[in-house]
Design an enzyme around this catalytic site. Structure first.
Site, PDB file in Angstrom:
ATOM      1  N   ALA A   1       0.874  -1.173   0.000  1.00  0.00           N
ATOM      2  CA  ALA A   1       0.000   0.000   0.000  1.00  0.00           C
ATOM      3  C   ALA A   1       0.911   1.222   0.000  1.00  0.00           C
ATOM      4  O   ALA A   1       2.060   1.149   0.455  1.00  0.00           O
ATOM      5  CB  ALA A   1      -0.865  -0.019   1.246  1.00  0.00           C
TER       6      ALA A   1
ATOM      7  N   GLY B   1       0.426  -4.901   0.863  1.00  0.00           N
ATOM      8  CA  GLY B   1      -0.752  -4.917  -0.009  1.00  0.00           C
ATOM      9  C   GLY B   1      -0.487  -5.610  -1.341  1.00  0.00           C
ATOM     10  O   GLY B   1      -1.424  -6.102  -1.978  1.00  0.00           O
TER      11      GLY B   1
ATOM     12  N   GLU C   1      -0.889  -9.169  -0.575  1.00  0.00           N
ATOM     13  CA  GLU C   1      -2.320  -9.351  -0.296  1.00  0.00           C
ATOM     14  C   GLU C   1      -3.125  -9.374  -1.603  1.00  0.00           C
ATOM     15  O   GLU C   1      -4.086 -10.125  -1.741  1.00  0.00           O
ATOM     16  CB  GLU C   1      -2.817  -8.257   0.655  1.00  0.00           C
TER      17      GLU C   1
ATOM     18  N   GLU D   1       4.302  -5.334   7.421  1.00  0.00           N
ATOM     19  CA  GLU D   1       3.565  -4.259   8.099  1.00  0.00           C
ATOM     20  C   GLU D   1       4.003  -4.013   9.537  1.00  0.00           C
ATOM     21  O   GLU D   1       4.039  -2.869   9.991  1.00  0.00           O
ATOM     22  CB  GLU D   1       2.055  -4.548   8.062  1.00  0.00           C
TER      23      GLU D   1
HETATM   24  N1  COA Z   1       4.640   3.083  -0.589  1.00  0.00           N
HETATM   25  C1  COA Z   1       5.041   4.220  -1.124  1.00  0.00           C
HETATM   26  N2  COA Z   1       6.159   4.352  -1.851  1.00  0.00           N
HETATM   27  C2  COA Z   1       6.898   3.255  -2.032  1.00  0.00           C
HETATM   28  C3  COA Z   1       6.537   1.998  -1.492  1.00  0.00           C
HETATM   29  C4  COA Z   1       5.347   1.938  -0.740  1.00  0.00           C
HETATM   30  N3  COA Z   1       4.894   0.789  -0.219  1.00  0.00           N
HETATM   31  N4  COA Z   1       7.480   1.091  -1.826  1.00  0.00           N
HETATM   32  C5  COA Z   1       8.389   1.740  -2.553  1.00  0.00           C
HETATM   33  N5  COA Z   1       8.040   3.047  -2.691  1.00  0.00           N
HETATM   34  C6  COA Z   1       8.769   4.112  -3.391  1.00  0.00           C
HETATM   35  C7  COA Z   1       9.955   4.599  -2.610  1.00  0.00           C
HETATM   36  O1  COA Z   1       9.554   5.545  -1.642  1.00  0.00           O
HETATM   37  C8  COA Z   1      10.787   5.191  -3.718  1.00  0.00           C
HETATM   38  O2  COA Z   1      10.233   6.440  -4.079  1.00  0.00           O
HETATM   39  P1  COA Z   1      11.191   7.739  -4.297  1.00  0.00           P
HETATM   40  O3  COA Z   1      12.126   7.344  -5.410  1.00  0.00           O
HETATM   41  O4  COA Z   1      10.249   8.832  -4.665  1.00  0.00           O
HETATM   42  O5  COA Z   1      11.905   7.930  -3.001  1.00  0.00           O
HETATM   43  C9  COA Z   1      10.541   4.234  -4.879  1.00  0.00           C
HETATM   44  O6  COA Z   1       9.312   3.588  -4.597  1.00  0.00           O
HETATM   45  C10 COA Z   1      11.616   3.202  -5.040  1.00  0.00           C
HETATM   46  O7  COA Z   1      11.761   2.505  -3.818  1.00  0.00           O
HETATM   47  P2  COA Z   1      13.160   2.325  -3.049  1.00  0.00           P
HETATM   48  O8  COA Z   1      12.859   2.086  -1.603  1.00  0.00           O
HETATM   49  O9  COA Z   1      14.076   3.450  -3.379  1.00  0.00           O
HETATM   50  O10 COA Z   1      13.697   0.988  -3.746  1.00  0.00           O
HETATM   51  P3  COA Z   1      14.717  -0.059  -3.120  1.00  0.00           P
HETATM   52  O11 COA Z   1      15.106  -0.953  -4.234  1.00  0.00           O
HETATM   53  O12 COA Z   1      15.783   0.618  -2.354  1.00  0.00           O
HETATM   54  O13 COA Z   1      13.835  -0.914  -2.062  1.00  0.00           O
HETATM   55  C11 COA Z   1      11.884  -2.079  -1.302  1.00  0.00           C
HETATM   56  C12 COA Z   1      12.781  -1.705  -2.498  1.00  0.00           C
HETATM   57  C13 COA Z   1      10.655  -2.801  -1.844  1.00  0.00           C
HETATM   58  C14 COA Z   1      12.645  -3.028  -0.361  1.00  0.00           C
HETATM   59  C15 COA Z   1      11.488  -0.799  -0.534  1.00  0.00           C
HETATM   60  O14 COA Z   1      10.962   0.128  -1.482  1.00  0.00           O
HETATM   61  C16 COA Z   1      10.456  -1.009   0.541  1.00  0.00           C
HETATM   62  O15 COA Z   1      10.786  -1.526   1.597  1.00  0.00           O
HETATM   63  N6  COA Z   1       9.189  -0.596   0.281  1.00  0.00           N
HETATM   64  C17 COA Z   1       8.151  -0.644   1.265  1.00  0.00           C
HETATM   65  C18 COA Z   1       7.653  -2.064   1.454  1.00  0.00           C
HETATM   66  C19 COA Z   1       6.577  -2.110   2.528  1.00  0.00           C
HETATM   67  O16 COA Z   1       6.814  -1.899   3.701  1.00  0.00           O
HETATM   68  N7  COA Z   1       5.345  -2.409   2.083  1.00  0.00           N
HETATM   69  C20 COA Z   1       4.234  -2.569   2.965  1.00  0.00           C
HETATM   70  C21 COA Z   1       3.466  -1.323   3.052  1.00  0.00           C
HETATM   71  S1  COA Z   1       2.097  -1.511   4.152  1.00  0.00           S
END
Ligand code: COA
Length: 258
Positions: free
Chosen positions: A66, A112, A115, A135
């Site tokens: 999400a 999400g 999910e 989460e």
């Molecule tokens: N919500 C909003 N933005 C998100 C996102 C999310 N769930 N997941 C990734 N993004 C965005 C990042 O903020 C970043 O945006 P920016 O370039 O404007 O800063 C972009 O997507 C790229 O992500 P980034 O974190 O730089 O890539 P990465 O390769 O370093 O890491 C992940 C990849 C998937 C490990 C990391 O993005 C992450 O942990 N995301 C969140 C996962 C999460 O907790 N999901 C559950 C949400 S309830």
């Protein structure tokens, strides 16, 4: 169908929905959830569409969760509404569609995103996919059905571990624990999903819709799945597809379902 956050590619007998926010790793904001609801609804009501494949754009992510930026300042009421509305519009909605939905998991499927994949009727993953429900690392719990569907798919103990550790599992581990049905190289992901769709479209869509209802009944509170099966089995006998399927068998020819 033209949308801002998703692409819809309609083929002859199936359709592919691609979540298309690659710069945000296809994170699900509320607009995307609403667009997905509309697209799934239209395709489910289109009798020419027999299977829907859902995937993410790019090679890195299916859906990374999400959209955290959207709910970071929510209060209790807003959080409750976020989960309620999301489940109604997308996650329960997909699970209960009569058109089969296959999730083609092409990279990160987190929160999400996992999910969404779990709400689909079954899943295929590329070898680079990583799946998890992180989460609790954000101080919240899965709210789009994750606590329920993960336990249904992988068992309670494994779901407890995945949710408590907030860790990610590889595609291979996901295949081993039954979270995905197949793991293939990235270039094979959509071809395999299309091949599976090709096997499904030969069969009766009406019967498949009834089977989805009966299978889902086992996972619905206060509903007796065996009773639903008896009811759906009986109703099948009143359909044109039943007449066609049984007649074709007896006439030693392939059925021609409408
Ligand atoms: N919500 C909003 N933005 C998100 C996102 C999310 N769930 N997941 C990734 N993004 C965005 C990042 O903020 C970043 O945006 P920016 O370039 O404007 O800063 C972009 O997507 C790229 O992500 P980034 O974190 O730089 O890539 P990465 O390769 O370093 O890491 C992940 C990849 C998937 C490990 C990391 O993005 C992450 O942990 N995301 C969140 C996962 C999460 O907790 N999901 C559950 C949400 S309830």
């Amino acid at each position: 169908m033209i949308f801002e956050n998703i692409l819809v590619d309609q083929k002859e007998k199936f359709a592919i929905i691609t979540i298309n926010r690659p710069t945000k790793l296809n994170a699900l904001n509320i607009d995307t959830i609403e667009e997905l609801n509309q697209a799934f609804n239209v395709l489910n009501n289109d009798i020419s569409v027999k299977v829907i494949i859902v995937t993410g754009s790019g090679e890195k992510a299916f859906v990374a969760g999400a959209d955290i930026s959207e709910f970071a300042n929510f209060n209790v009421e807003e959080g409750t509404e976020l989960a309620r509305k999301g489940q109604e519009l997308l996650f329960d909605f997909i699970q209960n569609l009569s058109t089969p939905v296959i999730a083609a998991v092409n990279g990160f499927a987190l929160g999400g995103g996992l999910e969404l994949a779990m709400a689909a009727h079954f899943r295929v993953a590329s070898s680079n996919a990583k799946m998890g429900l992180p989460e609790v690392s954000l101080g919240v719990i899965p709210g789009y059905g994750g606590t329920q569907r993960l336990a249904q798919l992988v068992g309670k103990g494994k779901a407890m571990e995945m949710i408590m550790t907030a860790g990610m599992i590889s595609a291979e581990e996901a295949k081993d624990c039954g979270l995905v049905n197949y793991m293939v190289e990235p270039e094979e992901l959509l071809p395999l999903c299309e091949k599976l769709a090709g096997k499904i479209v030969r069969n009766s869509s009406v019967a498949i819709g009834a089977a989805i209802k009966a299978i889902n009944a086992n996972y619905t509170n206060c509903v007796n799945g065996f009773s639903v099966e008896i009811e759906q089995f009986g109703l099948s006998f009143g359909t044109k597809d039943f007449k066609e399927g049984t007649t074709a068998f007896l006439e030693k020819r392939k059925p021609n379902f409408e």
